[in-house]
Design a protein around this motif. Sequence first.
Motif, PDB file in Angstrom:
ATOM      1  N   HIS A 140       0.823  -1.206   0.000  1.00 14.70           N
ATOM      2  CA  HIS A 140       0.000   0.000   0.000  1.00 14.70           C
ATOM      3  C   HIS A 140       0.864   1.265   0.000  1.00 14.70           C
ATOM      4  N   ARG A 141       2.079   1.144  -0.504  1.00 15.76           N
ATOM      5  CA  ARG A 141       2.993   2.273  -0.504  1.00 15.76           C
ATOM      6  C   ARG A 141       3.633   2.435  -1.878  1.00 15.76           C
ATOM      7  N   LEU A 142       4.213   3.608  -2.103  1.00 13.18           N
ATOM      8  CA  LEU A 142       4.999   3.873  -3.305  1.00 13.18           C
ATOM      9  C   LEU A 142       6.482   3.865  -2.934  1.00 13.18           C
ATOM     10  N   VAL A 143       7.314   3.329  -3.809  1.00 11.82           N
ATOM     11  CA  VAL A 143       8.764   3.309  -3.594  1.00 11.82           C
ATOM     12  C   VAL A 143       9.429   4.028  -4.757  1.00 11.82           C
ATOM     13  N   VAL A 144      10.271   5.016  -4.448  1.00 11.89           N
ATOM     14  CA  VAL A 144      11.084   5.665  -5.483  1.00 11.89           C
ATOM     15  C   VAL A 144      12.518   5.180  -5.326  1.00 11.89           C
ATOM     16  N   ALA A 145      13.152   4.874  -6.471  1.00 15.36           N
ATOM     17  CA  ALA A 145      14.502   4.302  -6.433  1.00 15.36           C
ATOM     18  C   ALA A 145      15.287   4.775  -7.642  1.00 15.36           C
ATOM     19  N   GLY A 146      16.611   4.867  -7.461  1.00 11.39           N
ATOM     20  CA  GLY A 146      17.500   5.189  -8.567  1.00 11.39           C
ATOM     21  C   GLY A 146      17.456   6.650  -8.973  1.00 11.39           C
ATOM     22  N   GLY A 147      18.036   6.935 -10.151  1.00 10.15           N
ATOM     23  CA  GLY A 147      18.049   8.288 -10.682  1.00 10.15           C
ATOM     24  C   GLY A 147      19.252   9.083 -10.236  1.00 10.15           C
ATOM     25  N   LEU A 148      19.115  10.416 -10.374  1.00 16.91           N
ATOM     26  CA  LEU A 148      20.183  11.331  -9.978  1.00 16.91           C
ATOM     27  C   LEU A 148      19.619  12.401  -9.067  1.00 16.91           C
ATOM     28  N   GLN A 149      20.518  13.164  -8.454  1.00 20.32           N
ATOM     29  CA  GLN A 149      20.143  14.248  -7.567  1.00 20.32           C
ATOM     30  C   GLN A 149      21.054  15.443  -7.827  1.00 20.32           C
ATOM     31  N   PRO A 150      20.579  16.666  -7.558  1.00 18.50           N
ATOM     32  CA  PRO A 150      21.435  17.843  -7.729  1.00 18.50           C
ATOM     33  C   PRO A 150      22.584  17.826  -6.732  1.00 18.50           C
ATOM     34  N   MET A 151      23.772  18.182  -7.199  1.00 16.89           N
ATOM     35  CA  MET A 151      24.949  18.294  -6.341  1.00 16.89           C
ATOM     36  C   MET A 151      25.429  19.748  -6.397  1.00 16.89           C
ATOM     37  N   TRP A 152      26.468  20.028  -5.642  1.00 10.96           N
ATOM     38  CA  TRP A 152      26.962  21.424  -5.637  1.00 10.96           C
ATOM     39  C   TRP A 152      27.478  21.818  -7.012  1.00 10.96           C
ATOM     40  N   ALA A 153      27.870  20.816  -7.806  1.00 13.71           N
ATOM     41  CA  ALA A 153      28.268  21.093  -9.193  1.00 13.71           C
ATOM     42  C   ALA A 153      27.685  19.991 -10.062  1.00 13.71           C
ATOM     43  N   GLY A 154      26.599  20.283 -10.731  1.00 15.20           N
ATOM     44  CA  GLY A 154      25.988  19.299 -11.619  1.00 15.20           C
ATOM     45  C   GLY A 154      25.086  18.323 -10.886  1.00 15.20           C
ATOM     46  N   PHE A 155      25.134  17.053 -11.338  1.00 10.61           N
ATOM     47  CA  PHE A 155      24.272  16.027 -10.776  1.00 10.61           C
ATOM     48  C   PHE A 155      25.112  14.823 -10.379  1.00 10.61           C
ATOM     49  N   GLY A 156      24.605  14.045  -9.431  1.00  8.75           N
ATOM     50  CA  GLY A 156      25.287  12.830  -8.997  1.00  8.75           C
ATOM     51  C   GLY A 156      24.302  11.698  -8.821  1.00  8.75           C
TER      52      GLY A 156
END
Length: 771
Positions: free
Chosen positions: A665-681
């Motif tokens: 009964h829940r949603l799970v988000v996984a993977g991808g990228l996130q904003p970093m101090w310079a670009g994305f990681g």
Amino acid sequence: MSIHLQSSCVKSKNAGEERGEKEAGSRIASSSLKRNAREKKSSIPPTPPTSSFSPPTFRKPLPTEPLFDPELRPFVLSTHCDALFASLRGLQEEGLLLDCSLKLLGNSYKAHRLVLAAVSQRAEGWLLSGETGLKEVEVDRGRMTPAGLKAVLDFSYRGEVDRGETDEVLEACRCLRVDRLEQLCGKDAVVSGSKEREKSLHVIRTMWERNAGCDVVIQTNSGDRFPAHRVILAAGADYFRALLCGGLRESGESVVFLRGVTSWVLRDLLDFIYSGRLNLSFRNVWDLTEAASQFQLQGALSLCLNFLQDNIDETSCLDILALAEAYSLEDLGRRAEDYVLAHFQRVAEGEKFRDLPCIQLQRLLERDALNADSELAVFRAVVNWVEDDKERRLSHLSRLMQSIRFALMRPEELQEVQDCKLLLRSSGGKTVLETVSNLLHGDRRNSDCKPRTPNQVLVLVGGDCVNENFERREPNLCLWFARRFVRGEGLIRTIEWRPLAHLPEPPRFRHCVCVLNNALYILGGRKYYGALDILKTALRFDPAQGRWERLPDMSRPRDYFAAVCHRGKVFVLGGNCDDMNCLDSVECYTPEDNTWRSSHPLDVPLCGHAAAVLNGEMFVSGGCDSQLRCYPCLWVYDSVHGCSKRAPMTVGAGRAGHVMLVSGHRLVVAGGLQPMWAGFGDQLQCESYDPVHDSWTSFPFLPRPHLSPAAAALDGQLYVLGGSSADSARDTPWVHRYDPQAKCWNKLGTMPRPYADLAACALQLPVSQKS
């Protein structure tokens, strides 16, 4: 527009990726629980003749005194107090166990002294006086009125305050010394009947602990005696109501003997009746479940059943199944059997599987839902079960082998069956060998049989990867399905992939897929790496017929978008249209009229977001806009009213190029990228969303980066496949699966190629395509 979700021009094959990882897992039940569910119980408490309940025997462990069990945890039934007082009102209305008569103006108002004593100090004095039988009290004095007395009685049984005639109620309170009601009458705040009933039950429990006003003693075989109140016992359990109110001998006795119940079990059940609370662990839940079932103590039974259902694992599922069958606990039995079927191979490797009765084993073998890597694993489990007690069980071999589906086996598996020496020792085994020989020689007449599962398999669609010469990236035209997951030596795991079909030209990556009525929809994406290579075409694949169908085009080309099936329609949401601009537009396809229509747009243009359907609602998470701003947002999308915000994701400053899957009964988000101090990681942290409480909680980390991967849910487990790494710009060949029971991600092996920007789904295939 370069969205930086894939670094497509610089991806390279990661040949140095390590080949195995240590698996992690946790068991719910205590490892110290050593029990044999087949040890016969010697006796059971007597059931009153007024009840038709007649429990079968349950073979359980020897009773264990759990006083010092460090694993005990309190469980509270929130509805217990309300149910108890409803039952007390029922006893009053039926005139049962009434021991107090209040006479006013020639009328008699009957009640239970204990219930009155919970609110009235005068009634408490009557209760503690030691008088037995019906207590008659004249209350014709002062200015007490029938309305005032009725308000006091209603407050005693219901916790409700009637302020209609406040002066009359106050006079009754003063006469009977009902201080709590008198104080409430002077307040303007709304009175909670539920809270007042809880206060009354607390008073009653305190009197029970002090042995105040107890009018019956329950005695066990060991001679231990437990004082109690008849009216509370009768209100708390159907067994005691029949015993004390049904005209039986015990209804007039001051001491009632209960045989076959240990003292600590009775103590815990009495404690529950007076509080609605049980302390449970795997050491005591078996005896308490048995006793609660026999005494028809439904509230305590529900707590025990919830505990067992929430803690089913490979070490306890067969015990729970035996308990459920012994006491006709149908829902618990279904849950336990479903667990055994879903994890048959692991359960079959355990010690308790050896003690499984033949009739129960045969019933499991006959079930289509039995889950195993292959039918050979089922055959091995039966052989091991017979070998464990060969003298007694060899006679059952023929009957059990009739439930093995040999036609589902591959030739090399049939050869292992043919080499099994145990089959030569019975006439039924020889019949099996004849069947196997026919199958090995290609004679499959009369060999049709249903597969064990609904035939859903994990399917990979499209994607791209570096070609074998490491010269360039090439889109993929193949659909692959996972025929089986193989556990090798030690930690080594592999996946056996088979081609399912070939995509009609052009190839696709950065596309979306979804499944509606077991038809596979393949939408948008791009065929190559130029700005004009983004597609708006859509295809539909029928796995039963192996047939492709070209659908009408979407109104806009899209890649890095999201797609879901909802209420019989296919929705596509947002995406990148020209490598410069993101879209906020939403379209839906209706199969009945083969038409695309526009729906309400998203709040913001997005690409690299994810979407899923939970509880009939479409959810959209994260993504980037045209300025490469990465969002942590979660929206509920409605095709008429648009987006409404929910609690944002809590991990990182945003997330894009990720997946979102439904788990329970829940949603799970996984993977991808996130904003970093310079670009994305890379983003390895996962989290899950609870729509009931609109909140996010932590979730186990992914072992490897998965940027723009494929994902699917199958058999209650979550799969994340392929993609790439924002940090290293390398493709990810790995397939990871989340096991909700073990609460960890497991590496299952690799894909046929290290695909990125691919899609996946669970699809039901005909048996002929799987073999």
